[in-house]
Scaffold this motif. Structure first.
Motif: not given
Length: 411
Positions: A254-277
């Motif tokens: 079900k996947s496509q052979p392309f890489v066009d976005h990034v999942f970022t996991f950042t630690i700040m204030d003792n928490r994990i912040w999730f972003r999708n770019y």
């Protein structure tokens, strides 16, 4: 009794025996073509070889292997043998070269799907609309995920391992709702473990954000982690768990052979912040797509949805405690205001101390002139306002103008 098709029993010279299955002709297309070309008389040859027939229709032949040319007819004549087949036209040249020109090329990579990671994403009953949209966004971003019905809140969490086994999943993301306002996320490696429990905060879904970024559905993401994940052991364990859950396996159907976005996991204030770019091809800039949320770690367990505790976050504060502290601060402010009011009331009720009179207080006072008292025996005339005066003047002027016009007309 004749076993030939409908219009042909009259053509048979003698009743035919029951035909065998391997030679009995049942195809109606050949019969229709034979009738159209005027060779109905040749159908009596459809008899077995023991009876003197050919065992085949000589008048009509099928096209095989793309062979061209019109269908051959049997030549008529008394001296010739009845069973002599007609000469077949030479087969048409093969169109192998033309087929190669229009052949669709194969895939770019013919790799094998080896990493069979499957993630089960579902929730408990009592979630709100925002959690439901977040869960749907994660399913769209992760093509290797599976869905299931909501689990009852009375059931124990160990049941999820059986659900994962039924769904053939070895990873699980479980959203647990409490009090219809608190959301907890479980990340688990089923059934061996480990598992981690998080408090989800600051949820913003794809439909809510309306960001300008976009990516292909089913494409494989890059995972970007903060350097602090490699400092402490509990963060490195969470990093490995996040890699195995959020990374789309290579060559997944079900996947496509392309890489066009990034999942970022950042630690700040003792928490994990999730972003999708999104990754823009021109200058490799990043544009946010969504969703976004924050994970506050509570505990890490050795087993799947339970077991001995490996790590407990000392900085974690439960939402109940946070709400209690907020209520206590508001109550303290209210008490302070009430105390100030009480002090003011007490001050008002206190008896005032009377000071003795100072004779020098009246030094700068000058006595006012006494005016005679006038007694009016006649009612005073009412005061006419300025507006009424102007109205009267305008009425007089109108009457004077009307009289002047009448005198002019009379003359």
């Amino acid at each position: 009794m004749c076993f030939h098709p409908a219009p042909f029993p009259a053509l048979c010279p003698a009743p035919c025996p029951a035909p065998k299955r391997f030679w009995y002709h049942r195809d109606g297309k050949e019969e229709r073509e034979a009738r159209r070309q005027g060779v109905e008389g040749e159908m009596n040859n459809v008899r077995p070889p023991e009876e003197g027939g050919l065992g085949k229709m000589a008048a009509v032949k099928r096209k095989r292997h793309g062979g061209g040319g019109p269908e051959a007819k049997r030549p008529k004549g008394k001296g010739k043998k009845a069973g002599a087949p007609a000469k077949q036209p030479p087969p048409a040249p093969k169109k192998a070269e033309e087929e190669e020109e229009y052949r669709i090329p194969g895939p770019v990579s013919k790799g094998k799907w080896k990493n069979k990671e499957r993630v089960l994403i579902f929730s408990s009953r009592g979630i709100n609309f925002r959690t439901r949209h977040l869960m749907q966004d994660l399913r769209t971003l992760m093509p290797h995920s599976k869905a299931d019905n909501k689990m009852d809140r009375k059931d124990k969490l160990f049941v999820i391992n059986e659900v994962c086994e039924i769904k053939n999943c070895n990873k699980c993301i479980y959203f647990e709702a409490k009090k219809k306002q608190d959301l907890y996320m479980w990340l688990s490696n089923s059934p061996q473990g480990p598992s981690a429990k998080f408090l989800v905060q600051n949820i913003h879904t794809l439909a809510e954000l309306k960001m300008t970024g976009n990516c292909l559905r089913g494409s494989r993401p890059l995972l970007s982690f903060d350097p602090t994940f490699d400092v402490s052991p509990h963060y490195s364990l969470i990093k490995e768990l996040l890699i195995q859950i959020f990374c789309t396996p290579q060559y997944h159907p079900k996947s496509q052979p392309f890489v066009d976005h990034v999942f970022t996991f950042t630690i700040m204030d003792n928490r994990i912040w999730f972003r999708n770019y999104q990754i823009i091809e021109e200058d490799a800039a990043l544009v946010e797509i969504g969703p976004r949320f924050v994970l506050n770690l509570i505990k890490i367990f050795q087993g799947s949805f339970g077991g001995p505790t490996l790590y407990e976050n000392p900085h974690y504060q439960s939402p109940n405690m946070h709400r209690r502290i907020v209520r206590m601060t508001t109550a303290a402010k209210y008490r302070e205001r009430q105390q100030v009011k009480d002090v003011q009331r007490l001050k008002k009720k206190e008896e005032r101390t009377l000071l003795p009179e100072d004779p020098t207080d009246d030094v700068f006072k000058t006595p006012a002139e006494e005016k005679p008292v006038e007694i009016l025996f006649v009612k005073p005339e009412p005061k006419v306002s300025l507006k009424t005066r102007k109205k009267k003047i305008y009425k007089r002027q109108r009457k004077m103008k009307q009289k002047a016009l009448k005198t002019k007309k009379a003359k």
